[in-house]
Design a protein around this motif. Sequence first.
Motif, PDB file in Angstrom:
ATOM      1  N   PRO A 107       3.447   7.992 -14.159  1.00 48.44           N
ATOM      2  CA  PRO A 107       2.217   8.305 -14.895  1.00 48.44           C
ATOM      3  C   PRO A 107       1.254   7.114 -14.919  1.00 48.44           C
ATOM      4  O   PRO A 107       1.676   5.961 -14.946  1.00 48.44           O
ATOM      5  N   ARG A 108      -0.035   7.421 -14.924  1.00 51.36           N
ATOM      6  CA  ARG A 108      -1.060   6.378 -14.852  1.00 51.36           C
ATOM      7  C   ARG A 108      -1.041   5.472 -16.090  1.00 51.36           C
ATOM      8  O   ARG A 108      -1.534   4.349 -16.054  1.00 51.36           O
ATOM      9  N   GLY A 109      -0.474   5.977 -17.188  1.00 49.32           N
ATOM     10  CA  GLY A 109      -0.398   5.175 -18.399  1.00 49.32           C
ATOM     11  C   GLY A 109       0.483   3.947 -18.249  1.00 49.32           C
ATOM     12  O   GLY A 109       0.365   2.995 -19.014  1.00 49.32           O
ATOM     13  N   VAL A 110       1.374   3.959 -17.265  1.00 44.18           N
ATOM     14  CA  VAL A 110       2.203   2.785 -16.983  1.00 44.18           C
ATOM     15  C   VAL A 110       1.412   1.906 -16.013  1.00 44.18           C
ATOM     16  O   VAL A 110       1.529   2.034 -14.805  1.00 44.18           O
ATOM     17  N   ALA A 111       0.585   1.047 -16.553  1.00 46.62           N
ATOM     18  CA  ALA A 111      -0.293   0.232 -15.717  1.00 46.62           C
ATOM     19  C   ALA A 111       0.427  -1.021 -15.236  1.00 46.62           C
ATOM     20  O   ALA A 111       1.346  -1.518 -15.887  1.00 46.62           O
ATOM     21  N   SER A 112       0.000  -1.533 -14.084  1.00 42.04           N
ATOM     22  CA  SER A 112       0.514  -2.786 -13.542  1.00 42.04           C
ATOM     23  C   SER A 112      -0.666  -3.721 -13.282  1.00 42.04           C
ATOM     24  O   SER A 112      -1.696  -3.295 -12.757  1.00 42.04           O
ATOM     25  N   ALA A 113      -0.506  -4.975 -13.646  1.00 41.83           N
ATOM     26  CA  ALA A 113      -1.608  -5.922 -13.531  1.00 41.83           C
ATOM     27  C   ALA A 113      -1.906  -6.297 -12.083  1.00 41.83           C
ATOM     28  O   ALA A 113      -3.057  -6.577 -11.736  1.00 41.83           O
ATOM     29  N   ALA A 114      -0.868  -6.340 -11.238  1.00 44.77           N
ATOM     30  CA  ALA A 114      -1.052  -6.778  -9.853  1.00 44.77           C
ATOM     31  C   ALA A 114      -0.655  -5.668  -8.883  1.00 44.77           C
ATOM     32  O   ALA A 114       0.384  -5.024  -9.074  1.00 44.77           O
ATOM     33  N   PRO A 115      -1.437  -5.461  -7.817  1.00 44.42           N
ATOM     34  CA  PRO A 115      -1.130  -4.405  -6.841  1.00 44.42           C
ATOM     35  C   PRO A 115      -0.154  -4.877  -5.764  1.00 44.42           C
ATOM     36  O   PRO A 115      -0.349  -4.651  -4.568  1.00 44.42           O
ATOM     37  N   ILE A 116       0.887  -5.567  -6.191  1.00 45.03           N
ATOM     38  CA  ILE A 116       1.912  -6.050  -5.264  1.00 45.03           C
ATOM     39  C   ILE A 116       3.272  -5.623  -5.797  1.00 45.03           C
ATOM     40  O   ILE A 116       3.424  -5.332  -6.979  1.00 45.03           O
ATOM     41  N   TYR A 117       4.251  -5.594  -4.904  1.00 43.38           N
ATOM     42  CA  TYR A 117       5.593  -5.167  -5.282  1.00 43.38           C
ATOM     43  C   TYR A 117       6.593  -6.277  -4.972  1.00 43.38           C
ATOM     44  O   TYR A 117       6.609  -6.825  -3.869  1.00 43.38           O
ATOM     45  N   ALA A 118       7.401  -6.602  -5.955  1.00 42.06           N
ATOM     46  CA  ALA A 118       8.316  -7.729  -5.851  1.00 42.06           C
ATOM     47  C   ALA A 118       9.454  -7.442  -4.882  1.00 42.06           C
ATOM     48  O   ALA A 118       9.989  -6.328  -4.821  1.00 42.06           O
ATOM     49  N   LYS A 119       9.805  -8.487  -4.123  1.00 49.88           N
ATOM     50  CA  LYS A 119      10.977  -8.433  -3.251  1.00 49.88           C
ATOM     51  C   LYS A 119      12.010  -9.466  -3.658  1.00 49.88           C
ATOM     52  O   LYS A 119      13.216  -9.201  -3.635  1.00 49.88           O
ATOM     53  N   TYR A 120      11.538 -10.649  -4.034  1.00 52.80           N
ATOM     54  CA  TYR A 120      12.455 -11.732  -4.360  1.00 52.80           C
ATOM     55  C   TYR A 120      11.737 -12.720  -5.271  1.00 52.80           C
ATOM     56  O   TYR A 120      10.515 -12.892  -5.177  1.00 52.80           O
TER      57      TYR A 120
ATOM     58  N   ALA B 162       0.830  -1.214   0.000  1.00 58.64           N
ATOM     59  CA  ALA B 162       0.000   0.000   0.000  1.00 58.64           C
ATOM     60  C   ALA B 162       0.860   1.257   0.000  1.00 58.64           C
ATOM     61  O   ALA B 162       0.552   2.240  -0.689  1.00 58.64           O
ATOM     62  N   GLN B 163       1.935   1.247   0.764  1.00 54.98           N
ATOM     63  CA  GLN B 163       2.822   2.419   0.806  1.00 54.98           C
ATOM     64  C   GLN B 163       3.489   2.650  -0.548  1.00 54.98           C
ATOM     65  O   GLN B 163       3.609   3.795  -1.009  1.00 54.98           O
ATOM     66  N   LEU B 164       3.910   1.585  -1.192  1.00 51.37           N
ATOM     67  CA  LEU B 164       4.540   1.716  -2.499  1.00 51.37           C
ATOM     68  C   LEU B 164       3.534   2.156  -3.560  1.00 51.37           C
ATOM     69  O   LEU B 164       3.881   2.930  -4.466  1.00 51.37           O
ATOM     70  N   ILE B 165       2.302   1.690  -3.450  1.00 53.90           N
ATOM     71  CA  ILE B 165       1.264   2.139  -4.383  1.00 53.90           C
ATOM     72  C   ILE B 165       1.047   3.641  -4.251  1.00 53.90           C
ATOM     73  O   ILE B 165       0.908   4.359  -5.251  1.00 53.90           O
ATOM     74  N   ALA B 166       1.018   4.137  -3.006  1.00 55.84           N
ATOM     75  CA  ALA B 166       0.824   5.574  -2.776  1.00 55.84           C
ATOM     76  C   ALA B 166       1.975   6.376  -3.372  1.00 55.84           C
ATOM     77  O   ALA B 166       1.766   7.433  -3.994  1.00 55.84           O
ATOM     78  N   ARG B 167       3.202   5.911  -3.209  1.00 55.35           N
ATOM     79  CA  ARG B 167       4.352   6.599  -3.788  1.00 55.35           C
ATOM     80  C   ARG B 167       4.295   6.559  -5.304  1.00 55.35           C
ATOM     81  O   ARG B 167       4.605   7.552  -5.978  1.00 55.35           O
ATOM     82  N   ARG B 168       3.925   5.403  -5.835  1.00 54.22           N
ATOM     83  CA  ARG B 168       3.837   5.245  -7.285  1.00 54.22           C
ATOM     84  C   ARG B 168       2.846   6.228  -7.887  1.00 54.22           C
ATOM     85  O   ARG B 168       3.098   6.832  -8.941  1.00 54.22           O
ATOM     86  N   ASP B 169       1.675   6.391  -7.252  1.00 52.15           N
ATOM     87  CA  ASP B 169       0.637   7.269  -7.773  1.00 52.15           C
ATOM     88  C   ASP B 169       1.130   8.703  -7.915  1.00 52.15           C
ATOM     89  O   ASP B 169       0.658   9.451  -8.788  1.00 52.15           O
TER      90      ASP B 169
END
Length: 464
Positions: free
Chosen positions: A48-61, A37-44
Amino acid sequence: MPSTVKKQPRNAAAKKSAKSSVVPDMLDANVSVETNAQLIARRDLAVPRGVASAAPIYAKYAENAELWDVEGNRYIDFVGGIGVLNTGHRHPKVIAAAKAQEDQYTHTSFQVVPYGPYIDLAEKLNALAPGDTPKKTLLVTTGAEAVENAVKIARAATGRPGVIAFTGGYHGRTLLTLGMTGKISPYKKDVGPFPSDIFRAPFPSARDGITVEDAITGLKNLFLTDAQPERVAAIIIEPVLGEGGYTPVPFDMMRQLREICDQHGIMLIADEVQAGFGRTGKWFAIEHSGVVPDLITVAKSMAGGYPLAGVIGRADVMDAMIPGGLGGTYGGNPVACAAALAAIEAIEEEGLLQRSLDMGEHLKARFAEIGARSAPFRMWDIRGLGAMVAVEFVTDFDTATPDGDFTKRVIAHALKRGLLLLSCGMQGNAVRVMVPLTASDAIIEEGLEIFEASVAAAVAEDAK
């Protein structure tokens, strides 16, 4: 989201079971990290919104066919970076080769100070490509860049401007490649006009009643109405549609395209960016048809996760451009070349071409079982070559109306259960499988079990 997995010790016994996969040491729950959630807020705020991501998760490993997010949640990866990871996340041979190259040099620009890994890889690709004629290879950075260069080379070789592509084909997001891409949303929406001298021919479609004969007739009619054949440099086609729905080109159609190109002096370009390097059980998907193209565009799984692309073609055609007419600052980066050579070696040594064929048969059989058991009259088509497989969902078999909403819900349910999936198709109603060819049988079966549970959940929602 799936529950956070507690850290476990690395040991061989734990690795044998897909459902008790070892959590990497770096995912220690005691280490403070940002949440999704914190990374999503920073991303927003930053992206730009045109760079869409299919999953609302952020990779670690990630490792082979598994991925962990920043919160320690584990996922089975049936997406593979959109077909980039046929050899899996962080294949040991690929990582070792890249690190060894980094210890020597990381960049000189091949146009300034050339280097051996570029030549090594070009020689390897020339040997792998179908056909007996001498070949040469240009290395660049992205799939779209490869396609644009293939068009440039075809135009230089023929002295003609025209390019013919097909409905549903995907060739990139640059303006020239968008002109060839046959799908409006989200790629072409609001960004025209596109370059001239690009024409569209029909692609066979069982749903729409378009046969191979209809498609070839449409192409020949195009020669009579808009695309004078003597002014056409190239016909470009994906041997298996990627974004367009993972639909293989019927072999008879591919053979007729070769004949038409030979008749009119047109270059045939096989866009193998997504279908290449073992995904279909051959090095290149076009090999299934027995047709030899003039030019092949490659990228994605060629380098096991490193950015690298290229054009492989007949030597006489590839030499059409004058010195300096081809290239790019980062094209054929030495680290990526080293990684690609290692990835190709891994495919050879581990028998991944046969693995793809076996995996594809298993996936199709299991999808048929799942469709009959959990989604009767909803899974309209199961198709593909090798492990490049898709399942298509419809509202019912009588109308075969594409059901993109149902497909979205299946993907969402799968994410909650720990499986990464991605859709494709003109209506967004197909789920495509791009699981690494190195994935274990246990991992694949675990993913299929999650898929079936997700399909059942979407069906249950419709019944309410």
